[in-house]
Design a protein around this motif. Sequence first.
Motif, PDB file in Angstrom:
ATOM      1  N   ALA A 101      47.444 -83.393  -4.474  1.00  0.00           N
ATOM      2  CA  ALA A 101      47.229 -84.680  -4.894  1.00  0.00           C
ATOM      3  C   ALA A 101      48.565 -85.573  -4.488  1.00  0.00           C
ATOM      4  N   GLY A 102      48.255 -86.720  -4.362  1.00  0.00           N
ATOM      5  CA  GLY A 102      49.349 -87.768  -3.838  1.00  0.00           C
ATOM      6  C   GLY A 102      49.666 -87.624  -2.434  1.00  0.00           C
ATOM      7  N   ASN A 103      50.734 -88.044  -2.015  1.00  0.00           N
ATOM      8  CA  ASN A 103      51.200 -88.341  -0.444  1.00  0.00           C
ATOM      9  C   ASN A 103      51.109 -87.190   0.297  1.00  0.00           C
ATOM     10  N   ALA A 104      51.068 -85.765  -0.531  1.00  0.00           N
ATOM     11  CA  ALA A 104      50.946 -84.565   0.389  1.00  0.00           C
ATOM     12  C   ALA A 104      49.500 -84.532   1.269  1.00  0.00           C
ATOM     13  N   THR A 105      48.567 -85.316   0.520  1.00  0.00           N
ATOM     14  CA  THR A 105      47.335 -85.265   1.281  1.00  0.00           C
ATOM     15  C   THR A 105      46.549 -86.700   1.752  1.00  0.00           C
ATOM     16  N   ASP A 106      47.447 -87.858   0.944  1.00  0.00           N
ATOM     17  CA  ASP A 106      47.079 -89.187   1.188  1.00  0.00           C
ATOM     18  C   ASP A 106      48.361 -89.919   1.577  1.00  0.00           C
ATOM     19  N   LEU A 107      48.681 -90.009   2.772  1.00  0.00           N
ATOM     20  CA  LEU A 107      49.660 -90.463   3.356  1.00  0.00           C
ATOM     21  C   LEU A 107      50.259 -91.768   2.891  1.00  0.00           C
ATOM     22  N   VAL A 108      49.341 -92.621   2.754  1.00  0.00           N
ATOM     23  CA  VAL A 108      49.707 -93.991   2.690  1.00  0.00           C
ATOM     24  C   VAL A 108      49.428 -94.333   1.220  1.00  0.00           C
ATOM     25  N   ALA A 109      49.001 -93.494   0.268  1.00  0.00           N
ATOM     26  CA  ALA A 109      49.132 -93.719  -1.143  1.00  0.00           C
ATOM     27  C   ALA A 109      50.216 -94.322  -2.008  1.00  0.00           C
ATOM     28  N   GLN A 110      50.342 -95.296  -2.492  1.00  0.00           N
ATOM     29  CA  GLN A 110      51.258 -95.997  -3.315  1.00  0.00           C
ATOM     30  C   GLN A 110      51.554 -95.267  -4.488  1.00  0.00           C
ATOM     31  N   VAL A 111      52.427 -95.508  -5.615  1.00  0.00           N
ATOM     32  CA  VAL A 111      52.737 -94.787  -6.537  1.00  0.00           C
ATOM     33  C   VAL A 111      51.573 -94.851  -7.465  1.00  0.00           C
ATOM     34  N   GLY A 112      50.851 -95.929  -7.791  1.00  0.00           N
ATOM     35  CA  GLY A 112      49.916 -96.079  -8.717  1.00  0.00           C
ATOM     36  C   GLY A 112      48.758 -95.004  -7.973  1.00  0.00           C
ATOM     37  N   ALA A 113      48.348 -94.999  -6.761  1.00  0.00           N
ATOM     38  CA  ALA A 113      47.141 -94.269  -6.251  1.00  0.00           C
ATOM     39  C   ALA A 113      47.388 -92.956  -6.293  1.00  0.00           C
ATOM     40  N   SER A 114      48.904 -92.549  -6.198  1.00  0.00           N
ATOM     41  CA  SER A 114      49.319 -91.101  -6.458  1.00  0.00           C
ATOM     42  C   SER A 114      48.964 -90.614  -7.839  1.00  0.00           C
ATOM     43  N   ALA A 115      49.499 -91.419  -8.720  1.00  0.00           N
ATOM     44  CA  ALA A 115      49.249 -91.111 -10.138  1.00  0.00           C
ATOM     45  C   ALA A 115      47.848 -90.832 -10.535  1.00  0.00           C
ATOM     46  N   ALA A 116      47.107 -91.657  -9.800  1.00  0.00           N
ATOM     47  CA  ALA A 116      45.588 -91.538 -10.284  1.00  0.00           C
ATOM     48  C   ALA A 116      44.849 -90.309  -9.635  1.00  0.00           C
ATOM     49  N   ALA A 117      45.372 -90.088  -8.501  1.00  0.00           N
ATOM     50  CA  ALA A 117      45.066 -88.789  -7.813  1.00  0.00           C
ATOM     51  C   ALA A 117      45.324 -87.514  -8.697  1.00  0.00           C
ATOM     52  N   GLY A 118      46.584 -87.875  -9.233  1.00  0.00           N
ATOM     53  CA  GLY A 118      46.911 -86.472  -9.706  1.00  0.00           C
ATOM     54  C   GLY A 118      46.330 -86.260 -11.055  1.00  0.00           C
ATOM     55  N   ALA A 119      45.728 -87.405 -11.850  1.00  0.00           N
ATOM     56  CA  ALA A 119      45.041 -87.436 -12.931  1.00  0.00           C
ATOM     57  C   ALA A 119      43.743 -86.823 -12.689  1.00  0.00           C
ATOM     58  N   LEU A 120      43.022 -87.347 -11.637  1.00  0.00           N
ATOM     59  CA  LEU A 120      41.796 -86.888 -11.394  1.00  0.00           C
ATOM     60  C   LEU A 120      41.898 -85.119 -10.899  1.00  0.00           C
ATOM     61  N   ALA A 121      42.814 -84.968 -10.280  1.00  0.00           N
ATOM     62  CA  ALA A 121      42.939 -83.449  -9.956  1.00  0.00           C
ATOM     63  C   ALA A 121      43.083 -82.621 -11.301  1.00  0.00           C
ATOM     64  N   GLY A 122      43.883 -83.149 -12.156  1.00  0.00           N
ATOM     65  CA  GLY A 122      44.243 -82.357 -13.371  1.00  0.00           C
ATOM     66  C   GLY A 122      42.790 -82.466 -14.279  1.00  0.00           C
ATOM     67  N   ALA A 123      42.337 -83.486 -14.162  1.00  0.00           N
ATOM     68  CA  ALA A 123      40.895 -83.326 -14.995  1.00  0.00           C
ATOM     69  C   ALA A 123      39.830 -82.443 -14.372  1.00  0.00           C
ATOM     70  N   HIS A 124      39.872 -82.287 -13.140  1.00  0.00           N
ATOM     71  CA  HIS A 124      39.039 -81.441 -12.274  1.00  0.00           C
ATOM     72  C   HIS A 124      39.498 -80.031 -12.621  1.00  0.00           C
ATOM     73  N   ILE A 125      40.670 -79.602 -12.442  1.00  0.00           N
ATOM     74  CA  ILE A 125      41.125 -78.476 -12.845  1.00  0.00           C
ATOM     75  C   ILE A 125      40.690 -78.057 -14.280  1.00  0.00           C
ATOM     76  N   ASN A 126      40.886 -78.640 -15.156  1.00  0.00           N
ATOM     77  CA  ASN A 126      40.819 -78.485 -16.626  1.00  0.00           C
ATOM     78  C   ASN A 126      39.024 -78.104 -16.789  1.00  0.00           C
ATOM     79  N   ALA A 127      38.382 -79.186 -16.163  1.00  0.00           N
ATOM     80  CA  ALA A 127      36.831 -78.619 -16.183  1.00  0.00           C
ATOM     81  C   ALA A 127      36.459 -77.410 -15.530  1.00  0.00           C
ATOM     82  N   LEU A 128      37.166 -76.999 -14.478  1.00  0.00           N
ATOM     83  CA  LEU A 128      36.870 -75.781 -13.903  1.00  0.00           C
ATOM     84  C   LEU A 128      37.351 -74.442 -15.001  1.00  0.00           C
ATOM     85  N   LEU A 129      38.674 -74.851 -15.508  1.00  0.00           N
ATOM     86  CA  LEU A 129      38.887 -73.882 -16.330  1.00  0.00           C
ATOM     87  C   LEU A 129      38.313 -73.738 -17.482  1.00  0.00           C
TER      88      LEU A 129
END
Length: 337
Positions: free
Chosen positions: A290-318
Amino acid sequence: MAETTTPYPSDTLPDATVDVAVIGGGAAGLNGALMLARSRRSVVVIDSGTPRNAPAEAMHGFIVLDGTPPTEILRRGREQVRQYGGRVVLAEVAAAEPAPVSPDGDLRFTVTLSDGRSVTARRVLVATGLRDVLPEVPGLAEHWGHAVVHCPYCHGWEVRDEPVGILATGPASVHHALLFRQLTEDLVYFTAGTSLDDDTRARFAARGIRVVDTPVREVVTGEDGTLAGVRLADGRVVARRVLAVATRMRARTEGMDGLKLPTEDLPDGMGRRLVSGPAGDTEVPGVWVAGNATDLVAQVGASAAAGALAGAHINALLAAADTDAAVAAAQGRAPTA
């Protein structure tokens, strides 16, 4: 380029296996950890303390937090993750790799730190960010994050109406110039060895953008330490207060080789990213990005949102994995992998 922030108190590394190890303590990593910790997942954030935006005085373009220093945002983020039981460890990751699965067939990963300590996790979220690679122009790097900027949305308002120079690095710089022209009428485009076709020159001329084809020798610093201009190969100095540069962006992958994450180059030499799906999932089971490691042009808000989405996805699969294991245990059999 990366700049180290002021060291802060580090949590202890967990001895027991954690649900998720988050590698990277920026907006994406901390927000992912926050979502996981609020779901009562055991989570540890490994933070190198070298965020991309450390040189910046303030973060912009994120509602409510606009104008807040990046260091303050990260400080608050660490506090909030800890509030829900998450841990934040200030350390460099030396290696991350799959480990033998658990007795019930669940995935495991080992994250090893540069000092030799290690932690075992069921899942991994990579949020290492990126590095900006500047052109090798003498004097340029010392003004990075202040008078040398890269993003019109992050820094444009603060340099409005200043004499701005675009130091071209490739095709992306043409788009850069048009965006910065919205912010100032005094704009000079230094081709710096890149090509510029006749149509683009005509478009620049129509917008009052001056083009300089003479090679750039160095960036000139004034007696007061601020950026004063650009010295050309013929000795002339073009006075500028600000330089905008489309950097080459590279995902930070140090220590990630063992995960064998796929990467790809972006068009026009803009950079290289880690490949991920819409929720940050990768082709490596158990690993998200998540964040700039995969979305190079993401600003802080977009990176934070991507982290939240990834976290929710991980929790669901766990949650699904936990349920599968519980059913298998109740039936006296091993769960399917």
